[in-house]
Write an enzyme that holds these catalytic residues in place. Structure first.
Site, short mmCIF file in Angstrom:
data_model
loop_
_atom_site.label_atom_id
_atom_site.label_comp_id
_atom_site.label_asym_id
_atom_site.label_seq_id
_atom_site.Cartn_x
_atom_site.Cartn_y
_atom_site.Cartn_z
N GLU A 1 10.92 3.94 -31.29
CA GLU A 1 11.24 5.38 -30.80
C GLU A 1 12.08 6.89 -31.77
O GLU A 1 11.08 7.23 -31.24
CB GLU A 1 12.04 5.38 -28.61
CG GLU A 1 11.03 4.68 -28.68
CD GLU A 1 11.84 4.34 -26.76
OE1 GLU A 1 11.46 4.06 -26.00
OE2 GLU A 1 13.33 3.87 -26.84
N GLY B 1 16.84 2.77 -25.73
CA GLY B 1 16.97 1.49 -25.79
C GLY B 1 17.14 0.30 -25.24
O GLY B 1 17.06 -0.54 -25.84
N SER C 1 10.06 2.07 -18.23
CA SER C 1 8.77 2.23 -17.05
C SER C 1 8.38 3.29 -16.86
O SER C 1 7.34 3.55 -16.27
CB SER C 1 9.11 1.16 -15.58
OG SER C 1 10.25 2.25 -15.77
N THR C 2 9.30 4.75 -16.67
CA THR C 2 8.67 5.94 -17.10
C THR C 2 7.39 6.89 -17.52
O THR C 2 6.58 7.15 -17.48
CB THR C 2 10.00 6.56 -16.93
OG1 THR C 2 10.93 6.17 -16.65
CG2 THR C 2 9.83 7.63 -16.04
N GLY D 1 10.96 8.26 -22.05
CA GLY D 1 12.18 8.39 -20.75
C GLY D 1 13.52 8.36 -21.81
O GLY D 1 13.51 7.93 -22.83
N LYS E 1 19.72 8.51 -14.39
CA LYS E 1 19.96 8.90 -16.02
C LYS E 1 20.74 10.23 -16.31
O LYS E 1 20.45 10.66 -17.44
CB LYS E 1 18.06 9.48 -16.42
CG LYS E 1 17.49 8.56 -15.88
CD LYS E 1 17.78 6.43 -16.35
CE LYS E 1 16.48 5.65 -16.19
NZ LYS E 1 15.13 6.00 -16.43
C1 5RP Z 1 12.79 1.58 -24.47
C2 5RP Z 1 14.39 2.92 -23.34
C3 5RP Z 1 13.45 3.78 -22.08
O1 5RP Z 1 12.75 4.85 -22.67
C4 5RP Z 1 14.47 3.49 -21.44
O2 5RP Z 1 15.01 2.54 -21.30
C5 5RP Z 1 13.84 4.26 -20.07
O3 5RP Z 1 13.27 3.34 -19.80
P1 5RP Z 1 13.08 3.55 -18.02
O4 5RP Z 1 11.68 4.68 -18.10
O5 5RP Z 1 12.61 1.70 -17.64
O6 5RP Z 1 14.10 3.66 -17.04
O7 5RP Z 1 14.49 3.64 -24.32
O8 5RP Z 1 13.52 1.44 -25.26
#
Ligand code: 5RP
Length: 260
Positions: free
Chosen positions: A111, A103, A35-36, A90, A129
């Site tokens: 990634e 992940g 989402s980020t 993110g 985070k």
């Molecule tokens: C996807 C990831 C994302 O970057 C991680 O889960 C963060 O996600 P969000 O920005 O939705 O909190 O590693 O595999």
């Protein structure tokens, strides 16, 4: 329009808006997932529309590839791009050394490959985070479907000999079926609670047959941009040893809000 965003979405948006300032004309950019990262892709689309920025994007998932094309980013593969100037992504957790757990969205394999094939990785995050020690967020490992239960058993066994607080391993599911990654693999989430030695754990996990890659990113992230719900952003650069604060002005006309 920005007033309609929740504080957490504002935090993600301002982090993304600050991070895309690292992107320069002609760059090849790794595009993260989540989402980020989706905010970052929209912000890049806005720079392409308003400034005529010319970049090539390498997405880390089919979700990100779809969004990137929608917002006008030229998309290519890592093999075509060969090497990237920058990856923006993110994270699920970052510690004071900017080691990460990633992940949560099930895309950490692509990634990690993309970030490692980049001159620089910039992570975008909201304040939730930040952790002193990694491990509260379950650590994902991508595993091949063949013999998944045997792999899970081996991983659980090795965890008992590692410096971690929890050892529970759970096969990730979606709609009652095993979650399947873009590479056709499955994910096991490790509920470790605290990881004392992430470097060692990362190496040990990747020795298990059937494990393709774990979600620990060690010595890969160069900087983290942390957005806040009030528009402030902090930038921590591990190479420069700097910690700066900034503020992002977001105009009501930002047309990336149009599809929200
Ligand atoms: C996807 C990831 C994302 O970057 C991680 O889960 C963060 O996600 P969000 O920005 O939705 O909190 O590693 O595999």
């Amino acid at each position: 329009m920005s007033g309609e965003l929740s504080p957490i979405d504002t935090a993600k948006f301002v982090a993304a808006k600050r991070a895309v300032q690292y992107v320069e004309d002609g760059m090849k950019v790794g595009l993260g997932t989540g989402s980020t990262a989706a905010w970052m892709v929209r912000c890049l689309g806005e720079r392409i529309r308003t400034e005529g920025l010319k970049i090539t994007g390498v997405p880390t998932s089919t979700r990100t590839a779809d969004l990137a094309r929608q917002v006008g980013i030229e998309v290519t593969t890592l093999d075509d791009a060969k090497w990237l100037d920058l990856t923006i992504d993110g994270t699920d957790e970052y510690d004071p050394d900017l080691c990460l757990i990633k992940g949560g969205g099930g895309a950490h394999l692509q990634e990690k490959i993309v970030a490692t094939a980049s001159d620089r990785m910039v992570v975008i995050a909201d304040p939730t985070k930040a952790v002193d020690m990694l491990g509260a967020f379950p650590l994902p490992i991508e595993v091949i479907p063949f013999g998944v239960n045997a792999t899970k058993g081996l991983v659980e066994e090795l965890l008992t000999a590692m410096d971690v607080l929890g050892t529970e391993a759970v096969l990730r599911e979606k709609g009652g079926e095993p979650f399947v990654t873009d590479e056709g693999n499955q994910i096991i989430d490790l509920h470790l609670k605290r990881i004392d030695d992430p470097r060692k754990l990362s190496m040990v996990l990747n020795q298990v047959p059937g494990v393709v890659e774990n979600g620990l990113f060690i010595d890969i992230c160069d900087a983290v941009v942390i957005g806040h719900g009030d528009g402030r952003v902090e930038v921590i650069d591990i190479n420069e040893g700097t910690h700066e604060e900034d503020r992002i002005a977001f105009a009501d006309s930002d047309n990336i809000f149009a599809d929200i």
